[in-house]
Write a protein that holds these residues in place. Structure first.
Motif, PDB file in Angstrom:
ATOM      1  N   PHE A  57      -0.191  -5.559   5.925  1.00  0.00           N
ATOM      2  CA  PHE A  57       0.566  -5.078   4.753  1.00  0.00           C
ATOM      3  C   PHE A  57      -0.055  -5.627   3.472  1.00  0.00           C
ATOM      4  N   THR A  58       0.161  -4.889   2.364  1.00  0.00           N
ATOM      5  CA  THR A  58      -0.330  -5.339   1.059  1.00  0.00           C
ATOM      6  C   THR A  58       0.854  -5.675   0.150  1.00  0.00           C
ATOM      7  N   GLU A  59       0.551  -6.397  -0.922  1.00  0.00           N
ATOM      8  CA  GLU A  59       1.588  -6.699  -1.912  1.00  0.00           C
ATOM      9  C   GLU A  59       1.989  -5.452  -2.696  1.00  0.00           C
ATOM     10  N   ASP A  60       1.187  -4.392  -2.580  1.00  0.00           N
ATOM     11  CA  ASP A  60       1.544  -3.123  -3.229  1.00  0.00           C
ATOM     12  C   ASP A  60       2.359  -2.230  -2.298  1.00  0.00           C
ATOM     13  N   HIS A  61       2.799  -2.780  -1.164  1.00  0.00           N
ATOM     14  CA  HIS A  61       3.708  -2.101  -0.239  1.00  0.00           C
ATOM     15  C   HIS A  61       3.049  -0.963   0.537  1.00  0.00           C
TER      16      HIS A  61
END
Lengths: 123, 397
Positions: A5-9
């Protein structure tokens, strides 16, 4: 298969040197009713962190970024006719695109499911 | 045009408009009387016009459709409720608005525009003649500017009372009348653009409410001014009616866009005069004949010769929304810009409004809008996109 997963969802599910990308259930629930999605063309070259796709809710347009660099194998054509798939099955049928990874070491900077959950809980 | 943000940035954005230039920079984000009530109903709160406001409860699409078919309760307490009193208030206000305010009979209301000295639109507003004077409802985002401007230009003997001890609720939709007449008997006697005082509550201790038959959705409905201390009890009682659900600002925006109603700060701003803003109907017959209001030379000239550009409805080919800021082209020439746009739940397609130059703004004109570097075909369309269903006097119901 491993899901990151990324912090940008965005989520990315990796299978060997190819992967499927979408936006998380948290992202769709916060964006609300999705009315339009634009996916990248087959063969497009994506750079980690660069624009890859667009998702539009009733209120706003958002970019979906490429979690890793690579070449697009396929965009999800089903989203054109039924963008609500992103709401109904964000981490399944509502995927955005599949890519061939050009540098698997880029995955090291992404979060696993537990880390992403902690990240969302902290928002 | 504005580029989309990342999903994360979109989620973090708390200001729903992004357009800060028309809003005062708030020192702190304020709470409205129903803040806790909204949170208790599961609202997602955003900052709007300096207040925490509910953008949605169950979802914009569902709330939009519910309002078109049933009745939706909107908290619009961020709007400014002003009372102008003193001899000659109507005549004095007419220097700054193009409507025939002095002819307004008690209990009748009129849509009007606050003009700057060049005839640009500073705000749009509802003006009602009441026994005390004029009851004026202005937009929340510019209410402080409006009050300063009115104070500057109205004679000292006219008093401006900002009734910030009152909440404002809107009940909108085809079943609004059925629901509200159970809570406030007698409101069904009002016609569109009429207002009056109605008693609500126990017969031993009734509370007077100021209620108008008006709104911002294109549907029949009411706007209710209530003392802040009683707002929660009234909202609870209205929401207990089976026709009613609470509706957020998100659906308010999509409903008004379908109804072809402009949003101040987006579809109207001081750059444009009322004729350009397609609000020539707000320039009353007597005022056209007499002139003598701010910008009347410019405005009367635009009425006589046609405006250089005009706010129009725009339908969009395909499914991709065309949003505020998108340039509009005829061939290689830019002929306009989109000022509001989004997906229209009752139309089932994207719609927009924008300013288009003369020569290209006739209904049916085929143009192109540019979104993320791509052209999309659009067509100039007559407003509204969804027919109005007002309860007009003399109309068959």
């Amino acid at each position: 298969m491993t899901r990151y997963f990324t912090e940008d969802h965005e989520w990315i599910e990796v299978d060997g040197d190819s992967a499927t990308v979408g936006i998380t259930d948290y992202a769709q629930s916060q964006l609300g009713d999705i009315v339009f999605a634009e996916v990248p063309a087959t063969g497009a070259t994506l750079k980690k962190g660069g624009d890859a796709a667009v998702v539009e809710s009733v209120k706003a347009a958002s970019d979906v970024y490429a979690p890793v660099s690579g070449t697009v194998i396929e965009g999800n054509a089903a989203l054109e006719g039924d963008p609500a798939l992103v709401n109904n099955d964000p981490e399944g049928e509502g995927w955005f695109f599949k890519i061939t990874l050009s540098d698997t070491s880029e995955l090291d900077s992404l979060m696993d499911a537990a880390a992403y959950k902690a990240f969302v809980d902290g928002l | 045009m504005r580029q989309p943000a990342s999903v994360a940035a979109t989620l973090e954005r708390t200001d729903m408009s992004e357009e800060d230039e028309f809003e005062l920079e708030p020192i702190e984000i304020l709470e409205l009387p129903l803040d806790a009530w909204h949170r208790g109903k599961g609202a997602r709160m955003v900052e709007f016009a300096g207040y925490h406001m509910p953008i949605q409860y169950e979802g914009i699409m569902a709330e939009h459709i519910w309002t078109r078919e049933n009745a939706g309760l909107f908290d619009v307490s961020h709007m400014g409720q002003l009372m102008l009193t003193g001899d000659g208030a109507a005549e004095a206000l007419e220097a700054m608005v193009p409507g025939d305010i002095s002819a307004l009979k008690e209990g009748k209301m009129r849509y009007s525009l606050l003009l700057d000295e060049d005839g640009g639109v500073l705000d749009d507003m509802m003006i009602t003649a009441v026994p005390m004077g004029l009851y004026v409802v202005v937009n929340g985002a510019v209410k402080w500017d409006d009050m300063g401007y009115l104070r500057e230009h109205l004679p000292d003997e006219i008093t401006i009372n900002h009734m910030d001890d009152r909440a404002l609720l809107a009940l909108q939709g085809p079943k609004a009348v059925d629901a509200l007449k159970r809570v406030v008997p007698g409101v069904d006697a009002l016609y569109f653009m009429e207002a009056g005082s109605f008693f609500w509550g126990p017969k031993t201790d009734p509370e007077p409410l100021w209620i108008s038959r008006s709104g911002y959705t294109g549907e029949d409905g009411f706007e209710i001014s209530v003392p802040a201390a009683h707002a929660k009890a009234l909202a609870d009682q209205i929401c207990a009616q089976p026709e009613v659900k609470p509706i957020g600002l998100g659906a308010r925006d999509s409903l008004r866009l379908e109804a072809g109603l402009p949003l101040y700060g987006h579809d109207m701003n001081p750059e444009f005069d009322p004729v350009e803003a397609s609000a020539a109907f707000a320039v009353s017959k007597r005022r056209r004949a007499e002139g003598g209001f701010f910008g009347s030379d410019r405005i009367l000239n635009a009425l006589a010769n046609g405006p250089a550009r005009k706010l129009v409805g725009i339908s969009v080919d395909g499914k991709m929304p065309v949003r505020e800021g998108a340039p509009v082209f005829a061939g290689d020439t830019q002929v306009g810009v989109i000022t509001s746009g989004g997906f229209a739940p009752s139309v089932g397609a994207p719609i927009a409004m924008g300013y288009i130059d003369a020569g290209h703004n006739a209904v049916g004109s085929m143009l192109e809008a540019e979104v993320r570097g791509k052209r999309v075909s659009v067509t100039v369309k007559s407003l509204p996109f969804v027919p109005h269903h007002y309860h007009r006097k003399g109309a068959h119901t």
